[in-house]
Motif scaffolding. Structure first.
Motif, PDB file in Angstrom:
ATOM      1  N   LEU A 151      79.889  13.379   9.144  1.00  0.00           N
ATOM      2  CA  LEU A 151      80.439  12.314   8.847  1.00  0.00           C
ATOM      3  C   LEU A 151      81.855  12.710   8.916  1.00  0.00           C
ATOM      4  O   LEU A 151      82.654  11.790   9.467  1.00  0.00           O
ATOM      5  CB  LEU A 151      80.108  12.030   7.337  1.00  0.00           C
ATOM      6  CG  LEU A 151      81.007  10.873   7.002  1.00  0.00           C
ATOM      7  CD1 LEU A 151      80.632   9.391   7.744  1.00  0.00           C
ATOM      8  CD2 LEU A 151      80.439  10.225   5.354  1.00  0.00           C
ATOM      9  N   ALA A 166      78.548   5.051  11.475  1.00  0.00           N
ATOM     10  CA  ALA A 166      77.199   5.839  11.141  1.00  0.00           C
ATOM     11  C   ALA A 166      76.487   6.313  12.569  1.00  0.00           C
ATOM     12  O   ALA A 166      75.770   7.205  12.498  1.00  0.00           O
ATOM     13  CB  ALA A 166      76.396   4.633  10.463  1.00  0.00           C
ATOM     14  N   SER A 167      76.660   5.590  13.685  1.00  0.00           N
ATOM     15  CA  SER A 167      76.002   5.897  14.771  1.00  0.00           C
ATOM     16  C   SER A 167      76.584   7.210  15.543  1.00  0.00           C
ATOM     17  O   SER A 167      75.877   7.926  15.814  1.00  0.00           O
ATOM     18  CB  SER A 167      76.148   4.811  15.820  1.00  0.00           C
ATOM     19  OG  SER A 167      75.454   3.716  15.490  1.00  0.00           O
ATOM     20  N   GLN A 181      78.037   9.373  13.386  1.00  0.00           N
ATOM     21  CA  GLN A 181      77.362  10.478  12.630  1.00  0.00           C
ATOM     22  C   GLN A 181      76.364  11.111  13.164  1.00  0.00           C
ATOM     23  O   GLN A 181      76.131  12.130  12.977  1.00  0.00           O
ATOM     24  CB  GLN A 181      77.533  10.030  11.364  1.00  0.00           C
ATOM     25  CG  GLN A 181      76.925  11.119  10.131  1.00  0.00           C
ATOM     26  CD  GLN A 181      76.773  10.476   8.756  1.00  0.00           C
ATOM     27  OE1 GLN A 181      77.033   9.078   8.590  1.00  0.00           O
ATOM     28  NE2 GLN A 181      76.780  11.542   7.847  1.00  0.00           N
ATOM     29  N   LEU A 191      69.857   9.583   7.510  1.00  0.00           N
ATOM     30  CA  LEU A 191      70.724   8.976   8.729  1.00  0.00           C
ATOM     31  C   LEU A 191      69.809   7.718   9.275  1.00  0.00           C
ATOM     32  O   LEU A 191      69.893   7.262  10.215  1.00  0.00           O
ATOM     33  CB  LEU A 191      71.153   9.715   9.870  1.00  0.00           C
ATOM     34  CG  LEU A 191      72.366  10.793   9.222  1.00  0.00           C
ATOM     35  CD1 LEU A 191      72.850  11.633  10.382  1.00  0.00           C
ATOM     36  CD2 LEU A 191      73.569  10.088   8.654  1.00  0.00           C
TER      37      LEU A 191
END
Length: 697
Positions: free
Chosen positions: A477, A498-499, A501, A540
């Motif tokens: 992250l 998020a993608s 990460q 995730l």
């Protein structure tokens, strides 16, 4: 027609697989080992059919047998394996020194101790009164004798693993042990824990059902050994020859025919073998010399075989030991793993096959002559009985029976067909030799899974898996937040944090698998890293099956990744080529295996069995575009499609392939735009070559 020589294949495997290189022992001990191996194999075969004893007795029997054979077969130092027989010293019995016999006695006694003391004991032996309560009453508060016996067994197992596989695994287990006992002194807050006493550590590692007597040893002793035995017997009753003949019929006459025979026969062998080295030498003993005769460079011939054979552990229905352990970890039927692995395994072989095709086109290598290709009808007529055991095994496996029952009926069918088949009849000696060889295969994996159970026990008792998983997620992250502003302006990289990460997490885990795989067998690597990757990727949003297969795939990739790549080294030895160049060739040929795990993580529909993610539309789009992407990468690696491809365009095509493999319509369109100028160049170059050929004619 190529003749598959099982004796030559086994001789080559012994040469290149250190786990089969044993010391010279005395004549009486040779007979004992042979007889004991038959009893050991017979015990597992019979109990697979009628039912295994209670778990702690069965695992104790299995581990005792493994320890006995390891310390008889493997000397303390590798340099002593090829030493001549020496029985003149009083401290050697059958050329096995007295300290190895001490290890054997200690290992057997401590392995069977759990079964002996499971229930209360109240007996008098030689005037000594022995009284112990049930083991369940001692769990959590082990007696001093429990701690002593547990400590001795751990020492014996670590030494057994060191002798069979080297020092890396024992060092890793020692590090985990230090972490478990001295957790309060760890330098980083995130991995600190209160620490556990040595008595409690032994309690967790020695008593079922974690640690040594945990799921890993159970699966190997009840399933993996049986499938290994089936594979050995199936080859001896003619299935290996059938595979080679069918591969020659299917691929032999086309461009790069012998290399394609190598790929197809390795794919067939992968259905019954979970060992990359065994697969390499079995088919490579035939295909590599023939490829060199047809003009293939030695490193390329070896690379083709190594890359093809490295798929053995991921090819259904008989995958590597890690796949059986995965089924137990995930608490799903083994058939679920088989179905999930089918499409990714196919992508691996398609990738190798296409690279071989384009390489052959570039080098101008033709297929074999029609006279050398056997007739399909003759192959089927001569070899169809040899396929019966494999079909029996698959039928029983998918009928809802346990894997060890499927292996039992597969072995039974192999024995019946082998004795009755007039085209390729087995003798009693063939069966006995096959059983003994199967036991040899089981020694290294049997020792390492028992020892690696300690790692699983430490992870579970300290919460280390979740701690490391959090570290991976938190670290990725931080990296994603730093990288995102640098690439957000590029339309192609318009990713959410998020993608990004998730992508960074996958890269970190993949790199760890490949690097650690340089010194670890795939099974041990999978067991350790799955416990870390699973919590990290689950946070995730990655389904457990996808994360476990991701770790397995990259663990297998390490087998063809220089500088340590056992399969490539075995192939290089057969080819008489440079091992490092052979490893590089194998790695480039296995490029599809590098990309496919990323695909099924981002689009789990490829795995078929995950109903929450599967739809026919998603599955077809993912699979078809992945196939096109693999083909595009094959042209980039080979520097050829329909004409030689310049270096700059190879990079463009490689990047286009990555975009095509990435799930999503947008990335597919970008891939097509990138590939268009390469296609234009290829068409133009092809026309120039044709015109030049016409003028020269």
């Amino acid at each position: 027609m190529a003749i598959f020589d099982i004796d030559k294949a086994e001789e080559l495997e012994k040469k290149y697989d250190s786990a089969l290189q044993t010391r010279t022992i005395g004549p009486w001990l040779v007979k004992f080992v042979f007889l004991f191996s038959l009893i050991f194999a017979g015990y597992h075969y019979v109990t697979a059919g009628i039912g295994v004893p209670v778990d702690y007795w069965h695992m104790g029997f299995h581990m005792s047998g493994v320890i006995l054979l390891v310390f008889i077969s493997f000397p303390m130092f590798k340099r002593d394996r090829n030493q001549p027989l020496n029985e003149n010293n009083w401290w050697r019995f059958g050329n096995v020194p007295i300290w190895d016999w001490v290890f054997i006695v200690a290992g057997i006694v401590t392995s069977l101790y759990i079964g002996v003391t499971w229930y209360a004991i109240d007996v008098t032996v030689f005037g000594v009164h022995i009284q112990m309560v049930d083991q369940v009453m001692r769990q959590g508060d082990p007696w001093a004798i429990d701690v002593i016996f547990g400590t001795v067994l751990i020492i014996v197992l670590l030494e057994a693993v060191r002798r069979t596989l080297g020092i890396v695994v024992p060092i890793i287990i020692a590090i985990f042990t230090i972490y478990a006992v001295f957790g309060q002194y760890m330098p980083f807050q995130i991995i600190m824990h209160p620490g556990i006493s040595w008595a409690q550590y032994i309690n967790n590692m020695y008593f079922p059902s974690e640690g040594i007597y945990g799921v890993t040893l159970w699966i190997v002793s009840t399933v993996v050994f049986h499938f290994v035995l089936f594979g050995v017997l199936a080859q001896r009753m003619g299935l290996g020859q059938l595979f080679v003949d069918l591969a020659t019929v299917v691929a032999g006459r086309y461009t790069g025919g012998l290399a394609k025979v190598s790929v197809v026969s390795s794919a067939f062998f992968g259905t019954i073998s979970g060992s990359s080295i065994a697969n390499t030498v079995s088919t490579g003993s035939l295909t590599i010399p023939n490829m060199k005769k047809m003009g293939y460079p030695g490193h390329l011939a070896g690379g083709v075989e190594a890359a093809s054979s490295a798929g053995g552990q991921i090819t259904p229905p008989i995958m590597g030991a890690a796949a059986f352990i995965m089924a137990e970890f995930l608490e799903v039927p083994y058939t679920t793993i088989v179905l999930a692995a089918a499409v990714p395994a196919a992508m691996h072989y398609i990738g190798v096959l296409l690279i071989v095709h384009f390489q052959a086109k570039r080098l101008g290598l033709k297929g074999v002559s029609e006279e050398e290709v056997p007739q399909l009808w003759n192959v089927i007529k001569r070899g169809w009985p040899a396929s019966i055991p494999l079909f029996v095994l698959i039928y029983v496996l998918f009928s809802g029976f346990s894997p060890h029952m499927a292996a039992f009926w597969g072995i039974t069918a192999a024995l019946v067909v082998g004795f009755l088949n007039p085209m390729h009849r087995m003798t009693i000696r063939d069966v006995m030799d096959g059983a003994v060889l199967g036991v040899k295969y089981a020694l290294s994996v049997g020792a390492v899974v028992a020892a690696i159970g300690i790692v699983v026990g430490v992870v579970n008792s300290t919460g280390l898996g979740f701690r490391l998983g959090f570290m991976v997620a938190d670290g990725s992250l931080t990296l994603a937040e730093n990288v995102h502003p640098l690439i957000a302006w590029v339309p192609l990289f318009n990713l959410e944090i998020a993608s990004l990460q998730l992508f960074i997490s996958l890269i970190l885990i993949a790199m760890t698998c490949i690097l650690m795989g340089a010194g670890l067998p795939t099974t041990a690597l999978y067991i350790m890293l799955a416990t870390v990757a699973q919590p990290a990727l689950a946070n995730l949003g990655v389904p457990p099956l996808a994360s476990h297969l991701f770790v397995l795939y990259y663990g297998v990739i390490s087998e063809i990744t220089p500088p340590v790549c056992a399969s490539a080294y075995a192939a290089a030895g057969i080819a008489g080529a440079d091992p490092f160049k052979t490893g590089i060739s194998a790695f480039s040929l296995g490029m599809a295996k590098l990309m496919v795990p990323m695909v099924f993580v981002y689009s789990p529909a490829m795995l078929i069995v995950l109903s929450d993610y599967f739809s026919w539309g998603e599955f077809l789009q993912t699979t078809i575009t992945c196939g096109f992407g693999v083909a595009m990468m094959a042209t980039a690696v080979s520097a050829y499609f329909i004409a030689p491809m310049p270096r700059s365009l190879r990079w463009i095509m490689g990047f286009a392939a990555v975009c095509m493999v990435a799930p999503g319509t947008k990335s597919d369109l970008i891939a097509l735009v990138l590939a268009l100028p390469v296609l234009v160049q290829q068409v133009a170059a092809s026309k120039r070559l044709q015109a030049s050929s016409s003028e020269n004619a």
